[in-house]
Design a protein around this motif. Structure first.
Motif, mmCIF file in Angstrom:
data_model
loop_
_atom_site.group_PDB
_atom_site.id
_atom_site.type_symbol
_atom_site.label_atom_id
_atom_site.label_comp_id
_atom_site.label_asym_id
_atom_site.label_seq_id
_atom_site.Cartn_x
_atom_site.Cartn_y
_atom_site.Cartn_z
ATOM 1 N N ASP A 206 -3.271 12.652 -5.316
ATOM 2 C CA ASP A 206 -4.178 11.875 -6.155
ATOM 3 C C ASP A 206 -5.124 11.100 -5.240
ATOM 4 O O ASP A 206 -4.677 10.271 -4.448
ATOM 5 C CB ASP A 206 -3.348 10.926 -7.027
ATOM 6 C CG ASP A 206 -4.211 10.197 -8.037
ATOM 7 O OD1 ASP A 206 -5.445 10.322 -7.945
ATOM 8 O OD2 ASP A 206 -3.651 9.520 -8.906
ATOM 9 N N LEU B 17 4.197 5.944 -5.172
ATOM 10 C CA LEU B 17 4.423 6.119 -6.610
ATOM 11 C C LEU B 17 3.436 7.102 -7.211
ATOM 12 O O LEU B 17 3.760 7.826 -8.144
ATOM 13 C CB LEU B 17 4.293 4.773 -7.321
ATOM 14 C CG LEU B 17 5.518 3.872 -7.339
ATOM 15 C CD1 LEU B 17 5.232 2.660 -8.206
ATOM 16 C CD2 LEU B 17 6.729 4.611 -7.866
ATOM 17 N N ALA B 18 2.211 7.122 -6.658
ATOM 18 C CA ALA B 18 1.175 7.953 -7.272
ATOM 19 C C ALA B 18 1.362 9.428 -6.957
ATOM 20 O O ALA B 18 0.670 10.265 -7.522
ATOM 21 C CB ALA B 18 -0.196 7.483 -6.807
ATOM 22 N N VAL C 277 -6.169 2.428 -1.070
ATOM 23 C CA VAL C 277 -5.465 2.022 0.145
ATOM 24 C C VAL C 277 -6.452 1.758 1.274
ATOM 25 O O VAL C 277 -6.327 0.775 2.007
ATOM 26 C CB VAL C 277 -4.428 3.091 0.540
ATOM 27 C CG1 VAL C 277 -3.939 2.868 1.955
ATOM 28 C CG2 VAL C 277 -3.259 3.058 -0.423
ATOM 29 N N LEU D 235 0.827 -1.212 0.000
ATOM 30 C CA LEU D 235 0.000 0.000 0.000
ATOM 31 C C LEU D 235 0.861 1.262 0.000
ATOM 32 O O LEU D 235 0.501 2.276 -0.599
ATOM 33 C CB LEU D 235 -0.940 -0.022 1.208
ATOM 34 C CG LEU D 235 -1.938 -1.181 1.203
ATOM 35 C CD1 LEU D 235 -2.793 -1.166 2.455
ATOM 36 C CD2 LEU D 235 -2.832 -1.120 -0.026
ATOM 37 N N VAL E 75 3.754 1.519 -1.478
ATOM 38 C CA VAL E 75 4.164 1.682 -2.875
ATOM 39 C C VAL E 75 3.051 2.364 -3.659
ATOM 40 O O VAL E 75 3.294 3.268 -4.461
ATOM 41 C CB VAL E 75 4.504 0.311 -3.505
ATOM 42 C CG1 VAL E 75 4.764 0.461 -4.993
ATOM 43 C CG2 VAL E 75 5.719 -0.301 -2.822
ATOM 44 N N LEU E 76 1.821 1.946 -3.390
ATOM 45 C CA LEU E 76 0.675 2.495 -4.118
ATOM 46 C C LEU E 76 0.552 4.007 -3.907
ATOM 47 O O LEU E 76 0.447 4.775 -4.869
ATOM 48 C CB LEU E 76 -0.602 1.776 -3.658
ATOM 49 C CG LEU E 76 -1.892 2.043 -4.417
ATOM 50 C CD1 LEU E 76 -1.715 1.751 -5.886
ATOM 51 C CD2 LEU E 76 -3.009 1.181 -3.865
ATOM 52 N N ARG F 173 3.799 11.336 -7.694
ATOM 53 C CA ARG F 173 4.793 11.999 -8.528
ATOM 54 C C ARG F 173 4.287 13.263 -9.186
ATOM 55 O O ARG F 173 5.038 14.192 -9.417
ATOM 56 C CB ARG F 173 5.292 11.037 -9.601
ATOM 57 C CG ARG F 173 6.098 9.915 -9.029
ATOM 58 C CD ARG F 173 6.537 9.020 -10.134
ATOM 59 N NE ARG F 173 5.425 8.766 -11.062
ATOM 60 C CZ ARG F 173 5.563 8.174 -12.214
ATOM 61 N NH1 ARG F 173 6.761 7.804 -12.613
ATOM 62 N NH2 ARG F 173 4.538 7.940 -12.985
ATOM 63 N N VAL G 39 -7.439 8.852 -5.902
ATOM 64 C CA VAL G 39 -7.824 7.482 -6.268
ATOM 65 C C VAL G 39 -7.004 6.437 -5.508
ATOM 66 O O VAL G 39 -7.575 5.530 -4.897
ATOM 67 C CB VAL G 39 -7.723 7.287 -7.800
ATOM 68 C CG1 VAL G 39 -7.990 5.854 -8.170
ATOM 69 C CG2 VAL G 39 -8.707 8.210 -8.503
ATOM 70 N N PRO G 40 -5.642 6.554 -5.476
ATOM 71 C CA PRO G 40 -4.899 5.541 -4.708
ATOM 72 C C PRO G 40 -5.226 5.565 -3.223
ATOM 73 O O PRO G 40 -5.152 4.532 -2.567
ATOM 74 C CB PRO G 40 -3.432 5.891 -4.960
ATOM 75 C CG PRO G 40 -3.419 7.244 -5.507
ATOM 76 C CD PRO G 40 -4.724 7.430 -6.199
#
Lengths: 477, 98
Positions: free
Chosen positions: B57, B49-50, B64, B43, B45-46, B52, B59-60
């Motif tokens: 964001d 990474l998002a 999560v 999670l 990582v989710l 950036r 949505v992630p």
């Protein structure tokens, strides 16, 4: 008539919840009615897909970027139909089975409903994260079903299965995270063009993680270690549901991803599943030949039959028949394995003995059940005119067209080994047994549902053209 | 190298450690904790990474939250199974638990 699609997901969840509220052991009639209705809905949906092509459905009216999208094409509707059609006789069987087995069936009905609802949602989900959630629903419900038997061995097998399935879906989730990080979307439709060109390196890692996670959940050799204790130790209707349907759910997902969005990326890796599948066929069959216990024999046979599903992977890109072979193997194995577990359950119920040696004399006492077992065996061996024959024929045909003769060899050898372990049981069944003290009568419903499933797996070979037509649009795209 | 990337790398590390803990044989409780470490890593990582793009964001973050719910459910099931397995009559299976 309203759209059948949402009801295929809502209905099993609804009857499962009501069955849970009714209390332990209740809800069998409700479940049977629910699944019968779902069968009708699945056929209605199949007719619509055949008439109008693939359907898209926005859950709750919320569209793709924010809400959840469902997508149904020929392959999805085939799996939906297969799940309901196999589940219906198995639930009737379970009603009779748990009537005798008492406490073991206390939470069978709600868990079976959640399992079926989860699988139906998995087949229609159109984005990777939603697929992860449905994978977890299916996995947790399946673990619960294995544990519901309550014995120490079953609990240990369930815990082992739980760790395997969590590891598999964990790898899948990390893959989803990497793909979202690289592409900014998890919708399969939007990912297609993004991955077709120059894909970022993180996506390759994601493809490997997701594939390995799904191999683990599908119990492909060498990740099969959790399957024999879980499928061999659970209550018979549970083993049948797991072996026939649950492993097919993760396999369906893998097939869908490899055919669709991963196709440009996995081409150099396509031989890997075939190698592992070959090892699964040989090792699983050999273990089935050696198994002492009847249910373990059937469980090891599942390990072997999973191998056939993966043999076609290197041929999928070039040979249209390869996809037909995979689909026929999926359907015929689901029917045959459900039948074989069901027949095994009747034998164990009547003889009170679950060893292969204990089958002696069954030919006189349970001719109908033995006939069901033999018919299912015909499909697993791949003898004509069964569905298994059609699957193996198409597979060999595709492999020869591609010049991949080692695959042909593995298919033929696997068929011989399957004949060995099936005839081991049949030969023992025809031996004369010492007269028994108490004759336990076999429940009619259990015998006939086993026979129905077995007959369907053989009849598939005769009426296979309808299935081929249903998935044709998928193969063409 | 942004903070998001740092989160993602830590997440990958946690995932690897957790996955090893789940995969290797050990006491059930240890493996259940390892599963939670693994899940948190994925999670992380989710969300990492998002980030950036600069802005947040949503949505992630929704994903999560869903992932946490799934992990709680799985942990509850695993704990219930491990507890039943450790109950009298099945003590040998969890004898190495400390």
């Amino acid at each position: 008539m309203t759209d059948p699609l949402p009801w295929l997901v809502v209905l099993p969840l609804a009857w499962a919840s009501v069955a849970f509220l009714l209390g332990p052991g209740r809800g069998a009639v409700l479940a049977a009615f629910g699944v019968a209705l779902q069968c009708a809905l699945a056929f209605e949906l199949a007719a619509r897909v055949q008439a109008a092509g693939a359907l898209r459905y926005a859950v709750g009216g919320w569209g793709s970027p924010l809400g959840i999208d469902w997508y149904v094409d020929g392959l999805a509707v085939l799996m939906l139909g297969l799940t309901q059609v196999v589940a219906l006789p198995l639930l009737l069987y379970a009603r009779s089975y748990f009537g005798h087995a008492g406490a073991a069936g206390r939470y069978f009905w709600p868990l079976a409903g959640f399992l079926i609802g989860g699988m139906n949602a998995l087949f229609v989900s159109a984005d990777l994260f939603n697929l992860y959630v449905t994978l977890e629903i299916v996995g947790l419900a399946a673990v619960g079903l294995v544990a519901a038997g309550g014995g120490a061995a079953q609990l240990a097998a369930a815990l082992r299965y739980l760790f395997a399935t969590l590891l598999g879906s964990g790898a899948f989730l990390l893959g989803v995270a990497l793909i979202y990080g690289a592409c900014g979307t998890v919708s399969i439709e939007l990912l297609g063009p993004l991955l077709a060109g120059e894909a970022p390196r993180a996506v390759y890692v994601a493809v490997v993680l997701m594939s390995v996670g799904l191999f683990l959940k599908t119990a492909l050799f060498p990740f099969h270690y959790w399957l024999p204790p879980a499928h061999g130790g659970a209550a018979v209707p549970v083993s049948a549901l797991l072996s026939a349907l649950v492993i097919k759910a993760s396999f369906y997902l893998l097939l869908r991803l490899w055919l669709d969005i991963f196709a440009p990326l996995v081409q150099p890796l396509a031989w890997l599943p075939a190698v592992l599948g070959s090892a699964a066929i040989l090792w699983g069959s050999w273990q089935a030949v050696r198994a002492e216990h009847l249910k373990l024999l059937v469980a090891w046979s599942t390990v072997a039959q999973i191998g056939y599903l993966f043999l076609a992977f290197p041929l999928l890109a070039t040979q249209a028949a390869a996809l037909d072979a995979v689909v026929f193997q999926t359907v015929s194995h689901a029917l045959a394995k459900a039948a074989m577990f069901a027949a095994t359950g009747v034998v164990i119920h009547v003889t009170g003995n679950d060893t292969v040696a204990g089958v002696a004399g069954v030919a006189q006492r349970l001719p109908l059940t033995l006939f069901a077992f033999a018919l299912a065996g015909v499909t697993l061996m791949g003898l004509p005119p069964s569905g298994g024959f059609l699957a193996k024929w198409l597979l060999i045909d595709a492999a020869l067209a591609e010049g991949a003769w080692p695959l042909v060899l593995v298919v033929l050898l696997g068929g011989l080994l399957a004949a060995w372990y099936v005839f081991r049981v049949l030969r023992q069944a025809f031996l004369l047994a010492p007269p028994t003290e108490v004759a336990v009568r076999a429940p009619r419903l259990m015998e006939w549902s086993a026979l129905l499933l077995a007959a369907a797996s053989v009849a598939l070979g005769v009426r296979g053209i309808e299935l081929a037509r249903l998935i044709a649009p998928v193969g063409a795209s | 190298m942004s903070t998001g990337m740092l989160f993602a790398l830590v997440g990958a590390l946690l995932f690897t450690m957790g996955a090893a803990g789940v995969a290797l044989p050990g006491a059930p409780l240890r493996r259940i904790v390892a599963f939670n470490v693994m899940g948190s890593g994925a999670l992380l990582v989710l969300v990492g990474l998002a980030q950036r793009g600069g802005g947040v964001d949503p949505v992630p973050q929704a994903m999560v939250l869903t992932g946490i719910v799934v992990a709680v459910a799985a942990t509850a099931l695993a704990l219930a199974l491990a507890r039943r397995l450790g109950a009298p009559g099945a003590r040998a299976a969890s004898g190495d638990d400390d």
